[in-house]
Write a protein that holds these residues in place. Structure first.
Motif, PDB file in Angstrom:
ATOM      1  N   UNK A 408       0.865  -1.190   0.000  1.00 24.81           N
ATOM      2  CA  UNK A 408       0.000   0.000   0.000  1.00 24.81           C
ATOM      3  C   UNK A 408       0.897   1.234   0.000  1.00 24.81           C
ATOM      4  N   UNK A 409       0.493   2.246  -0.724  1.00 20.63           N
ATOM      5  CA  UNK A 409       1.290   3.466  -0.842  1.00 20.63           C
ATOM      6  C   UNK A 409       1.683   3.974   0.555  1.00 20.63           C
ATOM      7  N   UNK A 410       2.968   4.343   0.714  1.00 15.93           N
ATOM      8  CA  UNK A 410       3.527   4.642   2.035  1.00 15.93           C
ATOM      9  C   UNK A 410       2.768   5.746   2.754  1.00 15.93           C
ATOM     10  N   UNK A 411       2.460   6.818   2.017  1.00 15.62           N
ATOM     11  CA  UNK A 411       1.744   7.930   2.644  1.00 15.62           C
ATOM     12  C   UNK A 411       0.382   7.488   3.156  1.00 15.62           C
ATOM     13  N   UNK A 412      -0.346   6.722   2.354  1.00 15.87           N
ATOM     14  CA  UNK A 412      -1.670   6.269   2.771  1.00 15.87           C
ATOM     15  C   UNK A 412      -1.581   5.298   3.954  1.00 15.87           C
ATOM     16  N   UNK A 413      -0.538   4.463   3.985  1.00  9.95           N
ATOM     17  CA  UNK A 413      -0.370   3.544   5.115  1.00  9.95           C
ATOM     18  C   UNK A 413      -0.166   4.316   6.420  1.00  9.95           C
ATOM     19  N   UNK A 414       0.659   5.357   6.381  1.00  6.38           N
ATOM     20  CA  UNK A 414       0.870   6.174   7.578  1.00  6.38           C
ATOM     21  C   UNK A 414      -0.395   6.961   7.942  1.00  6.38           C
ATOM     22  N   UNK A 415      -1.139   7.416   6.953  1.00  3.67           N
ATOM     23  CA  UNK A 415      -2.383   8.142   7.253  1.00  3.67           C
ATOM     24  C   UNK A 415      -3.393   7.218   7.942  1.00  3.67           C
ATOM     25  N   UNK A 416      -3.462   5.949   7.502  1.00  3.61           N
ATOM     26  CA  UNK A 416      -4.344   4.996   8.188  1.00  3.61           C
ATOM     27  C   UNK A 416      -3.857   4.734   9.614  1.00  3.61           C
ATOM     28  N   UNK A 417      -2.542   4.711   9.790  1.00  8.24           N
ATOM     29  CA  UNK A 417      -1.967   4.510  11.127  1.00  8.24           C
ATOM     30  C   UNK A 417      -2.382   5.635  12.076  1.00  8.24           C
ATOM     31  N   UNK A 418      -2.245   6.882  11.627  1.00  7.23           N
ATOM     32  CA  UNK A 418      -2.614   8.015  12.486  1.00  7.23           C
ATOM     33  C   UNK A 418      -4.120   8.081  12.705  1.00  7.23           C
ATOM     34  N   UNK A 419      -4.900   7.656  11.689  1.00  7.70           N
ATOM     35  CA  UNK A 419      -6.353   7.666  11.843  1.00  7.70           C
ATOM     36  C   UNK A 419      -6.787   6.642  12.890  1.00  7.70           C
ATOM     37  N   UNK A 420      -6.133   5.484  12.939  1.00 11.99           N
ATOM     38  CA  UNK A 420      -6.474   4.482  13.937  1.00 11.99           C
ATOM     39  C   UNK A 420      -6.049   4.913  15.338  1.00 11.99           C
ATOM     40  N   UNK A 421      -4.914   5.602  15.415  1.00  9.22           N
ATOM     41  CA  UNK A 421      -4.448   6.082  16.729  1.00  9.22           C
ATOM     42  C   UNK A 421      -5.354   7.175  17.279  1.00  9.22           C
ATOM     43  N   UNK A 422      -5.908   7.991  16.402  1.00  6.27           N
ATOM     44  CA  UNK A 422      -6.821   9.073  16.773  1.00  6.27           C
ATOM     45  C   UNK A 422      -6.169  10.115  17.685  1.00  6.27           C
ATOM     46  N   UNK A 423      -4.849  10.209  17.633  1.00  7.39           N
ATOM     47  CA  UNK A 423      -4.115  11.150  18.473  1.00  7.39           C
ATOM     48  C   UNK A 423      -3.630  12.328  17.644  1.00  7.39           C
ATOM     49  N   UNK A 424      -3.873  13.522  18.128  1.00 13.82           N
ATOM     50  CA  UNK A 424      -3.432  14.718  17.411  1.00 13.82           C
ATOM     51  C   UNK A 424      -1.915  14.802  17.353  1.00 13.82           C
ATOM     52  N   UNK A 425      -1.248  14.498  18.463  1.00 12.40           N
ATOM     53  CA  UNK A 425       0.215  14.567  18.480  1.00 12.40           C
ATOM     54  C   UNK A 425       0.832  13.505  17.567  1.00 12.40           C
ATOM     55  N   UNK A 426       0.315  12.292  17.636  1.00 12.10           N
ATOM     56  CA  UNK A 426       0.857  11.223  16.783  1.00 12.10           C
ATOM     57  C   UNK A 426       0.675  11.573  15.314  1.00 12.10           C
ATOM     58  N   UNK A 427      -0.440  12.175  14.976  1.00 12.11           N
ATOM     59  CA  UNK A 427      -0.669  12.558  13.582  1.00 12.11           C
ATOM     60  C   UNK A 427       0.365  13.586  13.119  1.00 12.11           C
ATOM     61  N   UNK A 428       0.593  14.606  13.945  1.00 16.28           N
ATOM     62  CA  UNK A 428       1.511  15.677  13.542  1.00 16.28           C
ATOM     63  C   UNK A 428       2.948  15.158  13.440  1.00 16.28           C
ATOM     64  N   UNK A 429       3.387  14.416  14.464  1.00 15.65           N
ATOM     65  CA  UNK A 429       4.779  13.967  14.452  1.00 15.65           C
ATOM     66  C   UNK A 429       5.005  12.840  13.447  1.00 15.65           C
ATOM     67  N   UNK A 430       4.008  11.999  13.214  1.00 13.77           N
ATOM     68  CA  UNK A 430       4.135  10.978  12.162  1.00 13.77           C
ATOM     69  C   UNK A 430       4.255  11.631  10.799  1.00 13.77           C
ATOM     70  N   UNK A 431       3.480  12.690  10.590  1.00 13.43           N
ATOM     71  CA  UNK A 431       3.555  13.426   9.319  1.00 13.43           C
ATOM     72  C   UNK A 431       4.944  14.030   9.123  1.00 13.43           C
ATOM     73  N   UNK A 432       5.523  14.537  10.217  1.00 15.98           N
ATOM     74  CA  UNK A 432       6.875  15.088  10.118  1.00 15.98           C
ATOM     75  C   UNK A 432       7.884  14.014   9.723  1.00 15.98           C
ATOM     76  N   UNK A 433       7.788  12.854  10.375  1.00 16.43           N
ATOM     77  CA  UNK A 433       8.733  11.773  10.070  1.00 16.43           C
ATOM     78  C   UNK A 433       8.557  11.286   8.636  1.00 16.43           C
TER      79      UNK A 433
END
Length: 584
Positions: A408-433
């Motif tokens: 699965x496309x890397x960006x979409x895989x990480x977006x699904x990861x942050x969506x499942x976590x439902x954490x604002x901080x995890x979303x922002x810092x995962x996006x940075x990484x």
């Protein structure tokens, strides 16, 4: 004499500074000043003069005429100081997002892109709000007006309302002008930037402590005023319904004002992440619980009202048969109980999100270090990391590996990861990484940088959690104390009215009505008004807690129900105790 002159000089300097700040706020408004004066300020002056004229010429009681100019003055003051409030909100938004933006800027600066591209990328991040807009203004100065990046930063440093952001732009401009690389400067300045952010964050929490003290003082004063409004008419003969209603309106204004003040001061650091395009089972669970809870609550409220109006053969008294008759406060409290269902569901999910936030720094550090050491892809590294225990984050890491392993496309895989976590901080810092790795950044440096910054935010959140805990204790204590005072006054008046009736029948030659004006009271109506103010206070107090802790909106239901029951039980017990001690 010298002391008096010094005091006068200090006051003059303070007033001059306040006036200069107000003029500066008018100059920085999005709307032109002449248009604001004509559309907003002049009509508010006319409205204020109209309220003053109405108070002077209307032929009604002074108690009704008196508050009319206050409404006009409130409108005028709001119009005059709105630009200042708007500027203060901009400053607060800049301070709230400053740390995350600088961390994101550092991550981008360590990659292989041009420094102007770093600013352009950040200006497109709508999640950073006013901070992204401010960086966009720097980009506009460079692209449109052909200024150098260092000159553009120094120019914006003079106009940005936040001291922390202004100082950052100023130092960044001089550093870039001296020839230092952007990544070297940002990496070396991380400690200073984090320290500035911690100072601002802690300052907002200190301001909340001051507001809590002011709130306690004002609510206690309003409680005394409401008790006097209940008790004094028994001696003066005035209409208690009017006096109690007037004080309740003032009570509502005071509580609403403090709620808005706390809302503007509280750090904007939301816990939840709500992606619109990535639904989660958590959202459906919360939605189902909310529908069930609100439907049950609405049904109980309708059942209670129909029973009170005599339109239903079965009443709430018949259901709660062990309390006969059912106290009036419980008619308001019982229908709120089903709201605990969605509130508790959200509360349980918030605990999971906080646990994931605690585990994420160790995960991202391990991911970056292993990826850098092995010089391999994220999918290969996650194959070994998924076997480690990251607490509630373990399943989400495993799902991330599965998606990456399925190509699965890397960006979409990480977006699904942050969506499942439902954490604002995890979303922002995962996006940075993710962005940093896509642009060729060093994974080890990225992991350490993100981990350190997130741990700092976590420490600040712990302090905010402590401030929230003290606020919760204060609000519950105020609710119990004010309700106790309300119902003491009400029950004393109720007992005095019964005593006056007994005395009137036993001593016909003595006019008790000259001393005790019991006939002016409608006790059930007064009690209903007191219950209304308890419910309103519970609602605003629950919103204050939610504003300070940054949680989900539905988590408000838990404190609303709890505060309503604290007030109801306190009122019922107070009436019973006063009756036991004073009844003859």
């Amino acid at each position: 004499m010298a002391s008096a002159d010094e005091s006068a000089g200090t006051v003059e300097i303070t007033l001059t500074a306040a006036l200069a700040g107000l003029v500066d706020a008018y100059e920085q408004m999005p709307m032109p000043m002449n248009r604001y004066l004509g559309v907003i300020l002049v009509p508010s002056v006319v409205f204020f003069l109209g309220t003053v004229a109405a108070a002077v010429f209307l032929d009604v009681a002074l108690m009704i005429r008196g508050p009319i100019p206050l409404l006009g003055f409130l409108m005028l003051a709001s119009a005059v100081f709105y630009p200042q409030i708007l500027l203060s909100q901009r400053k607060s938004e800049l301070n709230n997002q400053f740390h995350l933006v600088v961390t994101h800027m550092t991550v981008l600066a360590t990659t292989n892109i041009d420094r102007m591209e770093v600013f352009r990328q950040l200006s497109k991040q709508d999640q950073y709000g006013e901070m992204a807009a401010e960086i966009g203004r720097v980009v506009e100065l460079v692209d449109t007006w052909n200024l150098s990046l260092d000159d553009a930063c120094r120019r914006r440093a003079k106009q940005v309302p936040s001291d922390a952001v202004s100082d950052f732009f100023d130092r960044l401009g001089y550093t870039l002008g001296a020839g230092q690389a952007l990544d070297d400067y940002l990496v070396s300045e991380q400690d200073q930037i984090i320290a500035n952010y911690k100072t601002v964050y802690q300052g907002t929490l200190d301001n909340l402590e001051v507001m809590k003290d002011l709130y306690l003082s004002m609510i206690l004063s309003m409680t005394f005023a409401l008790v006097f409004a209940v008790v004094l008419p028994v001696l003066t003969g005035t209409n208690p319904t009017v006096t109690v209603s007037a004080v309740i309106v003032l009570y509502v204004f005071v509580q609403s004002g403090f709620y808005l003040a706390i809302r503007s001061m509280a750090p904007h650091d939301p816990l939840w992440y709500h992606p619109e395009d990535k639904p989660s089972p958590v959202e459906s669970k919360i939605r189902n619980a909310t529908v069930a809870g609100t439907a049950l609550s609405g049904g109980l409220l309708a059942f209670s009202l129909l029973g009170m109006l005599g339109l239903s053969p079965v009443t709430l008294d018949d259901v709660v048969f062990f309390l006969d008759p059912l106290p009036l406060p419980f008619y308001a409290a019982i229908p709120t109980l089903p709201l605990l269902v969605p509130g508790l569901v959200v509360n349980a999910e918030e605990k999971k999100i906080k646990a994931r936030d605690e585990e994420f720094p160790s995960f991202i550090r391990a991911l970056g270090a292993t990826e850098g050491a092995k010089q391999s892809t994220t999918s290969t590294v996650l194959k070994s990391l998924r076997k480690k225990d990251f607490g509630p984050l373990t399943d989400d890491v495993d799902n991330l590996y599965k998606r990456l392993n399925m190509r699965i496309e890397t960006t979409q895989a990480w977006r699904h990861f942050t969506a499942e976590c439902r954490s604002s901080l995890i979303q922002k810092f995962s996006e940075m990484y993710l962005v940093g790795r896509e642009m060729g950044g060093d994974p080890k440096l990225l992991g350490e940088l993100i981990s350190e910054n997130m741990m700092e935010v976590q420490q600040l959140r712990q302090r905010r959690s402590q401030a929230t805990t003290t606020l919760i204790g204060l609000l519950y204590g105020i609710t119990a104390a004010s309700t106790f005072a309300f119902f003491i006054g009400l029950q004393v008046v109720n007992i005095l009215s019964n005593m006056s009736l007994d005395l009137s029948t036993s001593a016909s030659n003595f006019d008790v009505g000259q001393l005790i004006h019991a006939g002016v009271y409608d006790i059930p109506l007064i009690e209903f008004l007191l219950i209304v103010i308890i419910m309103f206070g519970a609602m605003l107090s629950a919103l204050m807690v939610r504003t300070v802790d940054g949680g989900h909106k539905i988590n408000t239901y838990v404190h609303f129900v709890a505060l309503t029951w604290v007030g109801s039980i306190t009122g019922v017990m107070t009436k019973w105790l006063v009756t036991q001690f004073l009844a003859i």
